[in-house]
Design an enzyme around this catalytic site. Structure first.
Site, short mmCIF file in Angstrom:
data_model
loop_
_atom_site.label_atom_id
_atom_site.label_comp_id
_atom_site.label_asym_id
_atom_site.label_seq_id
_atom_site.Cartn_x
_atom_site.Cartn_y
_atom_site.Cartn_z
CG MET A 5 -1.83 1.17 1.37
SD MET A 5 -2.79 1.10 2.92
CE MET A 5 -1.54 1.62 4.11
CB SER A 43 2.39 -4.49 3.11
OG SER A 43 1.38 -4.03 3.99
CD GLN A 44 -2.62 -3.07 -0.20
OE1 GLN A 44 -3.43 -2.82 0.69
NE2 GLN A 44 -2.59 -2.39 -1.35
CG ASP A 92 3.36 -4.57 11.50
OD1 ASP A 92 2.81 -3.46 11.47
OD2 ASP A 92 3.41 -5.34 10.52
#
Length: 323
Positions: free
Chosen positions: A38, A111-112, A230
């Site tokens: 993202m 990530s995503q 995180d």
């Protein structure tokens, strides 16, 4: 007078046949595919630097960075706004049209991009993925939205749209982060309204797709990386298929984490995780630092071990057979 050499060769050639019976394996490094996270783009300086370091580590390796739009600004926006199911389908066609990938590849999802690459494996996997490494992915979704940078207007718009109606029809078709938002306090609504994450996790009892499990089980290794500090991924254990317990679970206090091996999708082997784990091919590892803080000590050992492997192609060699 004898027949000249060239004439003898010509006669020999004319009375010969070509055979493709001999095959010699040619070593080639398995390519690598990257799906950015993202707020990033496929051609961002950080991504290009990462690719260069991988190529320095494995000289001759082919690396492809997935894009949703060829224009950088539009590719970045597509990380916030778009239909994830359609995006995964678009990427499947993109990868299928790259000649260098036709014999398979290793993959890294940032990530995503991690859960999106997993969706590619489960739904398509053609060409096939060998090793899949995900860094800070949201495999069991998020139960809160990550904060935006102060001047990131696109992120702020997406965050506001998600907060205002995460499970509305519009958000589920247009806001990327809404499509992996898993509210532990609204699980029935999540299962009914969200058409991406419950699907790839096979969470809907009457809509389990057995192909997802068989495709994921075809992986050589699935490497799940969680960042110890995180705060962007809530809960961070989502990177290991962990999630918050439902609010109505009387046996679990608020914010209790259900680990992967207690998740129904694992115990019932709905996507193949238990098979991979039983084989020793599911790797859970932790990197120190915050979300996507990719220090050399974090990513380089993984890239060294799980990318750059040699694949053997077969090339036909034509052999002259004299009749």
């Amino acid at each position: 007078m004898g027949i000249p050499f060239f004439a003898t060769y010509a006669l020999l050639f004319a009375s010969s046949v070509w055979s493709a019976a001999v095959h010699t394996p040619l070593p080639q490094l398995r390519p690598l595919v990257i799906w950015h996270g993202m707020g990033d783009t496929y051609d961002a300086p950080g991504i290009l630097e990462f690719i260069q370091e991988v190529q320095d580590m494995h000289p001759g390796i082919f690396v492809h960075s997935i894009y949703l739009q060829e224009a950088s600004d539009e590719d970045r926006k597509a990380g916030y706004f778009g239909n994830v199911n359609e995006q995964v389908e678009f990427v499947a066609k993109q990868l299928n049209n790259i000649t260098e990938l036709q014999h398979g590849f290793d993959a890294m999802g940032f990530s995503q991009g991690g859960q999106f690459l997993r969706a590619y494996v489960e739904r398509s996997n053609s060409p096939p993925v060998n090793n899949l490494i995900t860094f800070g992915a949201q495999h069991m979704g998020v139960s809160d939205l990550p904060a935006c940078k102060p001047y990131d207007i696109t992120c702020q718009l997406a965050r506001r749209a998600t907060r205002n109606g995460v499970y509305t029809e519009w958000a589920q078709a247009n806001v990327v982060q809404a499509q992996y938002y898993r509210d532990a306090d609204q699980l029935p609504r999540y299962l009914e309204r969200n058409h991406f994450l419950p699907s790839i996790n096979n969470e809907v009892d009457d809509d389990v797709n057995a192909t997802y499990a068989s495709n994921l089980e075809a992986l050589n290794k699935l490497v799940l990386v969680m960042f110890a500090k995180d705060t962007m991924v809530v809960p961070k254990e989502s990177s290991w298929f962990g999630s918050y317990a439902p609010a109505d679970d009387a046996l679990a206090p608020a914010k209790t984490i259900i680990p992967m091996r207690l998740q129904p999708l694992y115990t019932q082997n709905r996507i193949g995780l238990r098979t991979l784990d039983d084989r020793g091919d599911l790797i859970l590892t932790t990197c120190d630092g915050a979300h996507m803080q990719l220090s050399d000590g974090c990513w380089k050992p993984l890239a060294q071990e799980y990318t750059g492997g040699v694949i053997h192609l077969s090339q036909s060699k034509y052999v002259l057979q004299v009749q």
